[in-house]
Scaffold this active site. Structure first.
Site, short mmCIF file in Angstrom:
data_model
loop_
_atom_site.label_atom_id
_atom_site.label_comp_id
_atom_site.label_asym_id
_atom_site.label_seq_id
_atom_site.Cartn_x
_atom_site.Cartn_y
_atom_site.Cartn_z
N GLY A 11 0.82 -1.22 0.00
CA GLY A 11 0.00 0.00 0.00
C GLY A 11 0.85 1.26 0.00
N GLY A 14 -0.39 4.95 -0.93
CA GLY A 14 -1.45 5.60 -0.18
C GLY A 14 -0.98 6.85 0.54
CD GLN A 15 -3.73 10.85 4.46
OE1 GLN A 15 -4.53 10.01 4.86
NE2 GLN A 15 -3.77 12.10 4.89
CG LEU A 16 -0.47 7.09 6.92
CD1 LEU A 16 -1.52 6.22 7.59
CD2 LEU A 16 0.53 7.55 7.96
CG ASP A 37 -0.51 0.76 -3.84
OD1 ASP A 37 -1.57 0.49 -4.43
OD2 ASP A 37 -0.48 1.43 -2.79
CB ILE A 38 -3.15 -2.84 -6.72
CG1 ILE A 38 -3.99 -2.11 -5.66
CG2 ILE A 38 -2.91 -4.28 -6.34
CD1 ILE A 38 -5.40 -2.64 -5.52
CG ASP A 52 -4.05 -8.04 -5.38
OD1 ASP A 52 -4.27 -7.95 -4.15
OD2 ASP A 52 -4.94 -8.17 -6.23
CE1 TYR A 142 -9.54 0.92 7.69
CE2 TYR A 142 -10.49 2.35 9.37
CZ TYR A 142 -9.40 1.95 8.61
OH TYR A 142 -8.19 2.57 8.77
N1 LIG Z 1 -5.12 7.84 6.66
C1 LIG Z 1 -5.70 7.74 7.85
O1 LIG Z 1 -6.29 8.70 8.34
C2 LIG Z 1 -5.62 6.43 8.60
C3 LIG Z 1 -6.14 6.39 9.91
C4 LIG Z 1 -6.10 5.19 10.62
C5 LIG Z 1 -5.50 4.07 10.06
N2 LIG Z 1 -4.99 4.13 8.79
C6 LIG Z 1 -4.41 2.90 8.24
O2 LIG Z 1 -3.13 3.17 7.70
C7 LIG Z 1 -2.91 2.40 6.53
C8 LIG Z 1 -2.55 3.32 5.38
O3 LIG Z 1 -3.63 4.22 5.20
P1 LIG Z 1 -3.65 5.28 4.03
O4 LIG Z 1 -4.37 6.46 4.51
O5 LIG Z 1 -2.31 5.44 3.44
O6 LIG Z 1 -4.63 4.52 3.03
P2 LIG Z 1 -4.85 4.83 1.48
O7 LIG Z 1 -6.24 4.42 1.14
O8 LIG Z 1 -4.41 6.21 1.15
O9 LIG Z 1 -3.82 3.81 0.83
C9 LIG Z 1 -4.03 2.43 0.86
C10 LIG Z 1 -3.27 1.84 -0.30
O10 LIG Z 1 -3.53 0.43 -0.31
C11 LIG Z 1 -3.59 0.02 -1.66
N3 LIG Z 1 -4.33 -1.22 -1.78
C12 LIG Z 1 -5.67 -1.43 -1.65
N4 LIG Z 1 -5.95 -2.72 -1.92
C13 LIG Z 1 -4.78 -3.34 -2.19
C14 LIG Z 1 -4.41 -4.67 -2.56
N5 LIG Z 1 -5.33 -5.63 -2.73
N6 LIG Z 1 -3.10 -4.94 -2.77
C15 LIG Z 1 -2.16 -3.98 -2.62
N7 LIG Z 1 -2.44 -2.71 -2.32
C16 LIG Z 1 -3.73 -2.38 -2.10
C17 LIG Z 1 -4.30 1.17 -2.38
O11 LIG Z 1 -4.01 1.16 -3.76
C18 LIG Z 1 -3.72 2.39 -1.67
O12 LIG Z 1 -2.62 2.96 -2.37
C19 LIG Z 1 -4.18 1.59 6.28
O13 LIG Z 1 -4.01 0.28 6.77
C20 LIG Z 1 -5.23 2.33 7.09
O14 LIG Z 1 -6.22 1.46 7.55
C21 LIG Z 1 -5.04 5.27 8.06
#
Ligand SMILES: NC(=O)c1ccc[n+]([C@@H]2O[C@H](COP(=O)([O-])OP(=O)(O)OC[C@H]3O[C@@H](n4cnc5c(N)ncnc54)[C@H](O)[C@@H]3O)[C@@H](O)[C@H]2O)c1
Length: 314
Positions: A11, A14-16, A37-38, A52, A142
């Site tokens: 992942g 993603g944002q983090l 990532d995907i 994936d 979730y």
């Molecule tokens: N951003 C927040 O505010 C927040 C708060 C609490 C917890 N989290 C946790 O932190 C983690 C990162 O969060 P984020 O904000 O970066 O999420 P995000 O949605 O921005 O990124 C998640 C990433 O996972 C990838 N993904 C989804 N399905 C996939 C798969 N089957 N195979 C591979 N990659 C896949 C997506 O393409 C995406 O780039 C997550 O586990 C989330 O639950 C985030």
């Protein structure tokens, strides 16, 4: 003896994940951190893989091919998106974690990071200063998938010695990307909309307090926990983590100090109910005591930093 880390991030787009990838590469060198990532990255990155997390065999091959010793397992479907497809969310958020825990055991990985969330809390949880150890009865799929994930992490540590570490992130605020699919996304969207259009329509009620954290603090906490001595980590369920707590009205008032003509309207949607089932503020004293967590950004500093960074991006 601990090996030099060779890290796989799932992942990573993603944002983090984006910011974590950069921070870990700054620390360990680019070739020591495989981002996956995907979603394809926009720039060419020779250490990026399409992966994936539902493809267990490919994860195993990746670990063998690259000599991976640690996984930061960031991939997930977030709270609001999860409600549109509960069974897919369970599969991505929970079944994939279970397979990764088993791979970590089988391949004797040094460490695994599992990001949990304040969405593990529910209507039966004390809503202010929520303690570390409370009954968890989440409302969303979730939250259910992350709660179960925490319990399995704890089980794999106790039964098999897998060194898995976890935090419950609050809503994360960052300028590097525009998040989607989460219930706290408003706190990022508002900056973009007010800077670009001078007005914002908020999907939460003005007085809905939620715990939040600036991205640099979240990344700092993640790396600090992963690098802490094993003896300091006294729970293998997600550590409560806290930095600030505010309502949409409070955030808007702080932004208005810099953008006095900005306007806001409140039009709550289904995410209001999700937000109301979560905590308003968090007691993270165990993280502070056990491995020295300390946040750097409060509301004022976060707002100024967001506006400074987004203004120079325009
Ligand atoms: N951003 C927040 O505010 C927040 C708060 C609490 C917890 N989290 C946790 O932190 C983690 C990162 O969060 P984020 O904000 O970066 O999420 P995000 O949605 O921005 O990124 C998640 C990433 O996972 C990838 N993904 C989804 N399905 C996939 C798969 N089957 N195979 C591979 N990659 C896949 C997506 O393409 C995406 O780039 C997550 O586990 C989330 O639950 C985030």
């Amino acid at each position: 003896m601990q090996r030099n880390p060779k890290i796989l991030i799932t992942g990573a787009n993603g944002q983090l994940g984006q910011v974590l990838t950069k921070a870990l590469r700054d620390r360990h060198g680019k070739s020591s951190v495989i981002a996956s990532d995907i979603n394809q990255t926009s720039d060419s990155d020779e250490h990026y893989l399409f992966l994936d997390i539902l493809n267990t065999e490919r994860i195993k091959e990746t670990i063998d091919d690259h000599g991976i010793t640690q996984i930061y397992h960031m991939a997930a479907i977030l709270s609001a998106s999860g409600e549109w497809n509960p069974s897919k969310t369970w599969n991505v958020n929970f079944n994939a974690l279970l397979r990764i825990l088993e791979i970590a055991r089988d391949k004797k990985l040094d460490k695994l990071f599992f990001p949990s969330t304040i969405a593990v809390f529910g209507n039966t949880t004390p809503r202010t200063d929520t303690p570390q150890d409370v009954p968890l009865l989440p409302e969303t799929i979730y939250g259910i998938s992350k709660t179960t994930g925490e319990l399995w992490c704890n089980y794999y540590f106790n039964k098999y010695g897998v060194d898995v570490r976890s935090v419950r992130y609050p809503g994360i605020i960052s300028y590097q990307s525009i998040p989607s699919g989460g219930t706290t996304d408003y706190a990022v969207e508002i900056f973009h909309e007010l800077l670009q259009h001078g007005k914002y329509e908020c999907f939460l009620e003005k007085d809905t307090a939620l715990p939040m954290m600036y991205i640099d603090d979240a990344i700092q906490a993640t790396i600090q926990l992963m690098e802490a001595p094993k003896a300091d980590i006294q729970t293998r369920i997600g550590y409560n983590l806290s930095a600030m707590s505010f309502t949409p009205a409070t955030l808007f008032a702080e932004i208005q100090k810099y953008l006095p003509t900005a306007q806001i309207a409140y039009k709550p949607d289904f995410r209001q109910k999700i937000a109301e089932s979560w905590s308003q503020s968090i007691d993270d004293s165990r993280a502070r005591t056990e491995w020295g967590w300390a946040h750097q950004y409060d509301l004022e500093r976060m707002v100024k930093t967001m506006l400074d960074n987004l203004s120079t991006q325009k």
